[in-house]
Design an enzyme around this catalytic site. Structure first.
Site, short mmCIF file in Angstrom:
data_model
loop_
_atom_site.label_atom_id
_atom_site.label_comp_id
_atom_site.label_asym_id
_atom_site.label_seq_id
_atom_site.Cartn_x
_atom_site.Cartn_y
_atom_site.Cartn_z
N HIS A 7 0.82 -1.21 0.00
CA HIS A 7 0.00 0.00 0.00
C HIS A 7 0.86 1.27 0.00
O HIS A 7 2.07 1.23 0.20
CB HIS A 7 -0.96 -0.02 1.18
CG HIS A 7 -0.29 0.16 2.52
ND1 HIS A 7 0.10 1.38 2.99
CD2 HIS A 7 0.04 -0.74 3.48
CE1 HIS A 7 0.65 1.25 4.18
NE2 HIS A 7 0.63 -0.03 4.50
N ASN B 128 -1.82 -3.28 -6.35
CA ASN B 128 -1.36 -3.33 -4.96
C ASN B 128 -2.45 -3.86 -4.05
O ASN B 128 -3.64 -3.85 -4.38
CB ASN B 128 -0.90 -1.95 -4.49
CG ASN B 128 -2.05 -1.04 -4.09
OD1 ASN B 128 -2.62 -0.34 -4.94
ND2 ASN B 128 -2.40 -1.00 -2.82
N CYS B 129 -2.03 -4.32 -2.89
CA CYS B 129 -2.94 -4.61 -1.78
C CYS B 129 -2.25 -4.07 -0.54
O CYS B 129 -1.63 -3.00 -0.62
CB CYS B 129 -3.29 -6.10 -1.68
SG CYS B 129 -1.87 -7.22 -1.55
N HIS B 130 -2.37 -4.71 0.61
CA HIS B 130 -1.71 -4.15 1.79
C HIS B 130 -0.20 -4.41 1.76
O HIS B 130 0.59 -3.48 1.90
CB HIS B 130 -2.30 -4.74 3.07
CG HIS B 130 -1.72 -4.14 4.32
ND1 HIS B 130 -2.09 -2.89 4.78
CD2 HIS B 130 -0.76 -4.59 5.17
CE1 HIS B 130 -1.39 -2.60 5.87
NE2 HIS B 130 -0.58 -3.62 6.12
N THR C 132 -2.40 -9.34 -4.38
CA THR C 132 -1.61 -8.86 -5.51
C THR C 132 -0.89 -10.02 -6.19
O THR C 132 -0.84 -10.10 -7.43
CB THR C 132 -0.59 -7.82 -5.03
OG1 THR C 132 -1.30 -6.66 -4.57
CG2 THR C 132 0.38 -7.42 -6.13
#
Length: 255
Positions: free
Chosen positions: A33, A143-145, A151
């Site tokens: 992120h 993206n993710c975290h 992702t």
């Protein structure tokens, strides 16, 4: 690109793809992120001129850690549109158990990966993502975290569509273990879990959670095989990637 406030940012192009061609570099990027991106990070990223941002974080995550994306006029933004109430992500539900073990982490992660291909909110993103991949003129960022699980799965699908081999798809997935800054993030992760779950997990537990493991991605592909036979059939029936769209994506992203 070494960014101070964004983990696991990298180009996932460059590998051999279909028909003796190679996946373009400078067009496909993945990361964690951007809530902690520094001003210098944002300025450097803006120079890339992204045409598509894909944020796979659930709404509560985005509210908790608002993205500090670079300015990119005209860029498309795709986001997970699930419920906005705070809830534990399915692949982290095991954390509500007292003193979970590394084995429980593995079980929970496998269950989460088996769900990614079929969660209707993620499927909605996939169905919008692939047509845009065939048409946008510029770099794409997924993206993710942590840039590891959600992702990792979507990037694996992307590389598969481009004709990248199974081994190379997994090589990219496992590269997260070289870029996720696990040691530097250990205390931050422990403090975060203590604040939200009432206990500080062991380093062994945290390391298991922060690692990319081939078993996880294989679990997603196995779930696809059980329901659809193979990845290509899944992509056509669930994600809307038919032969025509596959060809358009390859024309855009293979050289």
């Amino acid at each position: 690109m070494d960014l101070a406030g964004v983990i696991n940012f990298r180009d996932f192009g460059g590998m051999p793809g279909a028909d003796g061609r190679r996946v373009r570099t400078g067009r496909l990027f993945r990361s964690g992120h951007f809530a902690t991106a520094t001003e210098a990070d944002v300025e450097r990223l803006a120079e890339l001129g992204f045409a598509l941002f894909v944020d796979l974080r659930r709404p509560p995550e985005r509210l908790r850690d608002p993205a500090r994306r670079p300015q990119s006029p005209g860029a498309h933004l795709l986001e997970h549109q699930g419920p906005t109430e705070v809830a534990v992500a399915p692949h982290l539900a095991f954390l509500s158990q007292p003193d979970p073990s590394p084995d429980k982490v593995t079980e929970g992660m496998i269950a989460g990966y088996r769900y990614y291909p079929f969660d209707p909110h993620y499927v909605a993103v996939y169905r919008d993502y692939f047509p845009l991949l065939a048409s946008v003129e510029g770099p794409v960022l997924v993206n993710c975290h942590a840039g590891k699980d959600r992702t990792g799965f979507l990037c694996a699908l992307t590389l598969h569509v481009l004709g990248v081999s199974h081994d190379d798809v997994f090589e990219d997935y496992l590269a997260t273990n070289r870029h996720n800054q696990a040691d530097a993030r250990m205390q931050e992760m422990a403090d975060g879990f203590a604040a939200t779950h009432g206990y500080a997990p062991s380093q062994a537990l945290l390391r298991r959670m922060m690692a990319a493991d081939a078993v996880y991605l294989e679990a997603a592909f196995q779930a696809i095989a059980e329901q659809h036979g193979d990845i290509d059939t899944y992509l056509a029936e669930v994600a809307g990637v038919d032969e025509t769209l596959r060809g358009r994506i390859r024309e855009q992203l293979l050289v």
